[in-house]
Design a protein around this motif. Structure first.
Motif, short mmCIF file in Angstrom:
data_model
loop_
_atom_site.label_atom_id
_atom_site.label_comp_id
_atom_site.label_asym_id
_atom_site.label_seq_id
_atom_site.Cartn_x
_atom_site.Cartn_y
_atom_site.Cartn_z
N SER A 79 1.55 -1.03 0.14
CA SER A 79 -0.24 0.09 -0.31
C SER A 79 0.61 1.03 0.24
CB SER A 79 -1.23 0.24 1.46
OG SER A 79 -0.24 0.19 2.06
N GLY A 82 1.04 3.10 -3.32
CA GLY A 82 0.15 3.46 -3.71
C GLY A 82 0.26 2.64 -5.50
N LYS A 91 1.84 8.07 -8.33
CA LYS A 91 0.21 8.13 -7.35
C LYS A 91 -1.01 9.34 -8.77
CE LYS A 91 2.44 6.71 -3.57
NZ LYS A 91 2.84 7.01 -1.88
N ASN A 92 -1.75 9.34 -8.11
CA ASN A 92 -3.23 10.24 -8.35
C ASN A 92 -3.24 11.49 -7.17
OD1 ASN A 92 -4.62 8.81 -7.09
ND2 ASN A 92 -5.63 8.16 -9.09
N VAL A 93 -4.45 12.48 -6.86
CA VAL A 93 -4.34 12.41 -5.71
C VAL A 93 -4.71 11.73 -4.97
CG1 VAL A 93 -5.18 14.75 -6.92
CG2 VAL A 93 -7.21 13.18 -6.91
N SER A 94 -6.17 10.41 -5.07
CA SER A 94 -6.22 10.10 -3.93
C SER A 94 -5.14 8.99 -3.70
CB SER A 94 -7.52 8.78 -4.69
OG SER A 94 -6.99 8.50 -5.36
N GLY A 95 -3.85 9.09 -3.49
CA GLY A 95 -2.95 8.19 -3.38
C GLY A 95 -2.62 6.90 -4.04
N GLU A 96 -3.56 6.88 -4.89
CA GLU A 96 -3.24 5.23 -5.27
C GLU A 96 -2.83 5.34 -7.05
OE1 GLU A 96 -7.25 2.63 -7.20
OE2 GLU A 96 -6.27 1.89 -5.65
N SER A 103 -2.09 5.33 -10.40
CA SER A 103 -2.95 5.52 -11.63
C SER A 103 -2.15 5.93 -13.16
CB SER A 103 -3.65 7.26 -11.91
OG SER A 103 -2.94 8.60 -11.74
#
Lengths: 190, 213
Positions: free
Chosen positions: A37, A40, A163-168, A170
């Motif tokens: 995790s 991301g 990572k994108n803004v949500s932390g995952e 993309s």
């Protein structure tokens, strides 16, 4: 050892020595515990499937299209890469750490390449839990995470999780400098 | 070979669909009549503009990938196959030049100096112009009546084409003998289906449409 050839080995060493993994932008991560995790990675325990816009550059060949990754059981994932027109470049299934070929476009159906794709997808999906265990770095200045590993002395990989803004992540970029392979996956849908 | 693959597949698209249950094989006489009609329709068609939708069906994965775009053809040798959704991708044939354009780069091929591309180009344009149905050297073709459509099923004969696909089905509209639907089937059982919509025949199309932008 019957096929051992020192000249070939030296040549391969020189060849790979000229194509090392880029590390200038990497710094050690200050984390007490390294987990998937942290990178991301979208391939979490909850992962079922994802569609990516994909490019695969290998030497002078530039392949583009869609990559569908789907979890097919608790311990297997299937990856289908097809071009925009619908033709399948490859259809591979990672079962544990082993790979099964369902379909591979003729010129890509090379044992060495499939072995490298196995290594790359294993590291991409199993992340820090793949074997042999990759090293985890933080990318400066973005703060993204990259994995660096190798399964033999000559062929190493670097996987960047952007990572994108949500932390995952993309977008993921996989590089094997020794064979001039670079794969980019941009998440389209999950 | 890598760079030829999308084009080989494109010709499959331009030419093919899965078998339907109510098909009846055409007799030799009916086949000859059908081919005459296609030939005549082709002679009268100077340009085609159409929307298309494409679905790649992956049976084992129970998944579908959908895309759509625009198709343009202008006699004798100009074609624009443009994907718009979900992302842009473009193939253009302009007489002896072929362009393949994606978001990252543009490839330009001179068909006069590249034998493989030239042969592919001949097949693609042969499909659009209807002459491919008579190409017994590269395809074994069967003809059927499906009720609302005529169906031509092309089985590639060359080993390179066989690597990529098992068969192509081309569905012809019974009224104007233009292609309504294509399906190209891979050996794995997966197939890609293309449907043409809002077809406009013989409308003016500027030559600039057949240049990459």
């Amino acid at each position: 050892m019957k096929n051992f050839c020192p000249v070939k080995l030296i040549f391969l060493f020189l060849l790979t020595g000229c194509a090392t993994i880029q590390k200038q932008d990497l710094i050690p991560c200050n984390a007490p515990l390294v987990t998937p995790s942290m990178t991301g990675s979208p391939f979490s325990d909850r992962f079922e499937k994802a569609l990516f816009k994909a490019t695969l550059d290998i030497r002078k060949n530039h392949l583009t299209g869609y990559m569908l990754v789907k979890k097919t059981s608790d311990s297997s994932y299937r990856m289908v890469f097809s071009n925009e027109i619908g033709m399948t470049w490859f259809d591979l299934e990672l079962i544990g750490e082993k790979i099964t070929k369902h379909a591979v476009f003729g010129p890509m159906d090379k044992k060495g390449l499939i072995r490298i794709l196995q290594q790359d997808f294993s590291a991409l999906i199993y992340n820090v839990n793949t074997k042999p265990k990759p090293k985890v770095y933080c990318v400066s200045p973005s703060g993204n995470v990259a994995l660096i590993g190798r399964t033999n002395p000559f062929v190493g990989y670097r996987i960047d999780f952007e990572k994108n803004v949500s932390g995952e992540a993309s977008r993921m970029v996989i590089a094997n400098p020794a064979i001039q392979l670079r794969m980019t996956l941009n998440l389209m849908s999950q | 070979m890598f760079k030829y693959a999308p084009l080989l597949f494109l010709l499959l698209i331009i030419i093919g669909n899965p078998a339907l249950s109510q098909k009846r094989a055409l007799s030799d006489k009916e086949t000859a009549l059908f081919l005459d009609k296609v030939k005549e329709a082709t002679r009268q068609t100077h340009s085609i503009e159409s929307d298309f939708t494409q679905k790649k069906e992956m049976g084992m994965m129970s998944e579908t990938i959908a895309s759509s775009g625009k198709f343009f053809f202008k006699k004798e040798k100009m074609l624009r196959w443009e994907y718009i959704k979900p992302f842009p991708y473009l193939i253009i044939i302009n007489n002896d030049i072929m362009y393949v354009v994606d978001e990252d780069r543009e490839n330009k091929v001179n068909l006069q100096t590249n034998r493989v591309f030239r042969e592919i180009n001949n097949i693609i344009l042969g499909a659009v112009r209807g002459t491919l149905l008579n190409d017994t050297k590269n395809f074994k073709t069967t003809f059927s009546d499906l009720g609302p459509f005529y169906l031509a099923t092309l089985f590639p004969q060359s080993p390179k084409l066989k690597e990529i696909l098992g068969a192509i089905d081309i569905f012809f509209n019974k009224n104007d003998f233009t292609v309504e639907r294509l399906v190209m089937r891979e050996a794995s059982g997966d197939y890609t289906r293309i449907e043409f919509r809002s077809k406009k025949l013989n409308q003016p199309i500027a030559d600039e449409k057949f240049l990459p932008r």
